[in-house]
Enzyme design. Structure first.
Site, PDB file in Angstrom:
ATOM      1  N   HIS A 120       0.837  -1.201   0.000  1.00 13.87           N
ATOM      2  CA  HIS A 120       0.000   0.000   0.000  1.00 13.87           C
ATOM      3  C   HIS A 120       0.873   1.253   0.000  1.00 13.87           C
ATOM      4  O   HIS A 120       0.631   2.197  -0.766  1.00 13.87           O
ATOM      5  CB  HIS A 120      -0.910   0.019   1.231  1.00 13.87           C
ATOM      6  CG  HIS A 120      -2.143  -0.812   1.104  1.00 13.87           C
ATOM      7  ND1 HIS A 120      -2.123  -2.178   1.130  1.00 13.87           N
ATOM      8  CD2 HIS A 120      -3.456  -0.457   0.967  1.00 13.87           C
ATOM      9  CE1 HIS A 120      -3.360  -2.643   1.023  1.00 13.87           C
ATOM     10  NE2 HIS A 120      -4.184  -1.618   0.912  1.00 13.87           N
ATOM     11  N   HIS A 160       0.820  -3.279   9.489  1.00 12.83           N
ATOM     12  CA  HIS A 160       2.249  -3.141   9.234  1.00 12.83           C
ATOM     13  C   HIS A 160       2.928  -2.499  10.436  1.00 12.83           C
ATOM     14  O   HIS A 160       2.281  -1.856  11.267  1.00 12.83           O
ATOM     15  CB  HIS A 160       2.507  -2.287   7.990  1.00 12.83           C
ATOM     16  CG  HIS A 160       2.183  -2.983   6.706  1.00 12.83           C
ATOM     17  ND1 HIS A 160       2.985  -3.968   6.177  1.00 12.83           N
ATOM     18  CD2 HIS A 160       1.126  -2.840   5.860  1.00 12.83           C
ATOM     19  CE1 HIS A 160       2.446  -4.399   5.046  1.00 12.83           C
ATOM     20  NE2 HIS A 160       1.315  -3.748   4.840  1.00 12.83           N
TER      21      HIS A 160
END
Length: 548
Positions: free
Chosen positions: A156, A207
């Site tokens: 992303h 993350h």
């Protein structure tokens, strides 16, 4: 057996039952670290061993940060805006660039996104680092597949930063065309977009601090490469003979063939294959369109293509007809070619396998081991099938702020890291215990599972038991005595509750389906065709029907 050991045995049993590998290794899931040691080359295993402490170190800090920042509004905001960095969003947006007269933007974004997705996917499968551990983190997402991937690096963030850096560069080139206020607002918009996506991945528990900077660096490098060399590559492709696009296709096919083998069933390879197919189709489409229209000799090839995509965007009916007709053409191509290839390719694969040529991948069943590919549902994380769109739209309208918040392992990699992390914590506790004098706090507080007792408090062994061998308390050579686990009604109730929670958590693990070797070529052909339709096929019939 201790609580933690029982939980690990239950988790191992679950992994054995739902092992996604059609050619599973012996004892897969029984151990965590040996799994990676067995399935990875020595240098990749050593690299992972050096990096995994970072993931474990940052997890409690990430959990604390998430706990301090959580709110219903931010949950919905970051879960929704994460879609702006996904493959599906960009695959929807890219064809529109071509069909609305901006081929330069479409080609540049295609190159950057394909390079970013394939490189980040290769790094994910190369290192096999898990996402931050859950629990303690809670994962907030609107995607059903994101948690199945490895964590390092953040794709992303790679996508968002590459788009933002390229957009900032283009904005700087066109600075004279904007008022000072508009220019500054546009700059802030790009910065906000990239920052929001990156911070949102940390907030959502997807993350860690290590994944985000690496993904951002990769995205900036991809954008720099496009800015620095993109025009030269476009000139080389468009002005060359058919050998040039053929060479591009061959290089991309080699990238597919030598994509690193993951230790777990991670879908990163599928995403990389899809975008490499898009890059193949875009290269073929732009080259053939330029040759068929007699375009050559331009130092700015993308500008020379612009007249072929001149559309009257002010005519809302023509613009809508292009968008709707283009999307229908893409889904028709997919609906026809996908089942055709899945049905016809297995026999071809068996024939070439007879001569020693195949595409072996650990989690892909070889054609010699099955008779036919069954109907595949929800097998694509990049572009949904046409049959799934009505249910997706209906769900979106009924639940516009729908998100999923989950705690616990959601993939095989998650479960293995949970096993490894528990074993790591037990080893640390036992190591501290072995260095402490008998009867001291560090000795007496270590329970059977290598941690605190089940009620979260330190458990102390009776003094008589601690010195029953006649040694003195200060004798450092005395081996530590095992702590006594006192079983009572309260501990049994807590054990039962923990077992029930573990069972619920393990049952929530998604069971990856069996993959078939022919899916790789199928995905390449289908997505190459989608890109060709976007760049050449659809614009040709737009012109014939007067939709320009």
């Amino acid at each position: 057996m201790s609580d933690s050991a029982a939980n690990d045995a239950q988790l191992a049993s679950h992994l054995r039952r739902f092992s996604p590998s059609p050619n599973r290794d012996p004892d897969a899931g029984l151990r965590a670290l040996s799994h990676y040691e067995r399935r990875l080359p020595p240098w990749r295993y050593k690299l992972r061993t050096r990096l995994i402490p970072i993931v474990r170190w940052e997890t409690p800090y990430l959990a604390r940060l998430q706990e301090l920042c959580r709110s219903p509004f931010l949950d919905s905001y970051f879960a929704f805006t994460a879609n702006l960095g996904t493959h599906t969003f960009f695959m929807t947006f890219l064809p529109i660039c071509f069909w609305c007269g901006h081929p330069d933007l479409g080609i540049a974004l295609t190159h950057m996104l394909a390079l970013g997705v394939s490189l980040s996917g290769a790094l994910k499968d190369l290192v096999c680092l898990p996402r931050p551990l859950s629990p303690p983190l809670q994962r907030i997402t609107m995607s059903g597949s994101a948690a199945l991937e490895y964590g390092f690096p953040s794709t992303h963030t790679t996508n968002a930063v590459s788009v933002a850096v390229f957009g900032l560069y283009q904005l700087h080139l066109a600075k004279a065309d904007f008022s000072p206020l508009t220019y500054e607002l546009a700059r802030l918009g790009y910065y906000f977009y990239a920052t929001s996506i990156a911070l949102g991945r940390v907030y959502c528990g997807m993350h860690g601090f290590f994944d985000i900077p690496t993904g951002a660096t990769l995205g900036a490098a991809v954008a720099w490469f496009r800015i620095r060399y993109g025009n030269a590559i476009d000139i080389w492709l468009i002005e060359g003979s058919w050998l040039h696009p053929a060479l591009v296709v061959a290089v991309l096919a080699l990238a597919v063939r030598f994509h690193p083998e993951p230790a777990d069933n991670c879908p990163c390879f599928d995403d990389s294959v899809a975008f490499l197919g898009v890059l193949m189709g875009t290269s073929i489409g732009t080259w053939h369109l330029a040759k068929s229209q007699g375009l050559s000799g331009s130092s700015v090839p993308l500008q020379s293509l612009a007249p072929l995509y001149e559309y009257a965007n002010t005519d809302i009916f023509k613009a809508a007809a292009r968008l709707v007709g283009g999307v229908i053409a893409i889904f028709l191509w997919r609906a026809i070619m996908k089942p055709f290839l899945l049905k016809s390719l297995p026999s071809i694969f068996r024939f070439i396998d007879h001569w020693g040529v195949n595409m072996p991948r650990r989690y892909f069943l070889q054609a010699r081991d099955y008779k036919a590919v069954p109907p595949l549902r929800k097998d694509d994380n990049v572009l949904p099938s046409a049959s799934d769109i009505p249910s997706m739209l209906s769900s979106s309208f009924r639940h516009p702020r729908r998100r999923r918040i989950s705690v616990g392992p959601q993939s095989e990699a998650d479960a293995r890291e949970l096993l490894a992390n528990r074993q790591h914590e037990r080893n640390k506790s036992r190591s501290r215990s072995s260095r402490s004098p008998p009867g001291t706090k560090s000795d007496s507080s270590v329970a059977e599972d290598g941690g605190a007792s089940s009620d979260g408090k330190s458990s102390s062994a009776p003094p008589a038991l601690a010195r029953s061998d006649g040694r003195q308390k200060g004798d450092l050579l005395a081996p530590p005595m095992p702590a006594i686990h006192v079983s009572d009604e309260a501990s049994r109730a807590k054990d039962a509750a923990r077992d029930k929670e573990d069972h619920r958590m393990l049952s929530a693990l998604e069971k990856p389906r069996t993959h078939y070797d022919v899916e790789v070529v199928t995905k390449l052909v289908v997505y190459a065709g989608i890109a060709w339709l976007a760049t050449e096929g659809n614009p040709l019939w737009f012109a014939k029907l007067g939709l320009t």
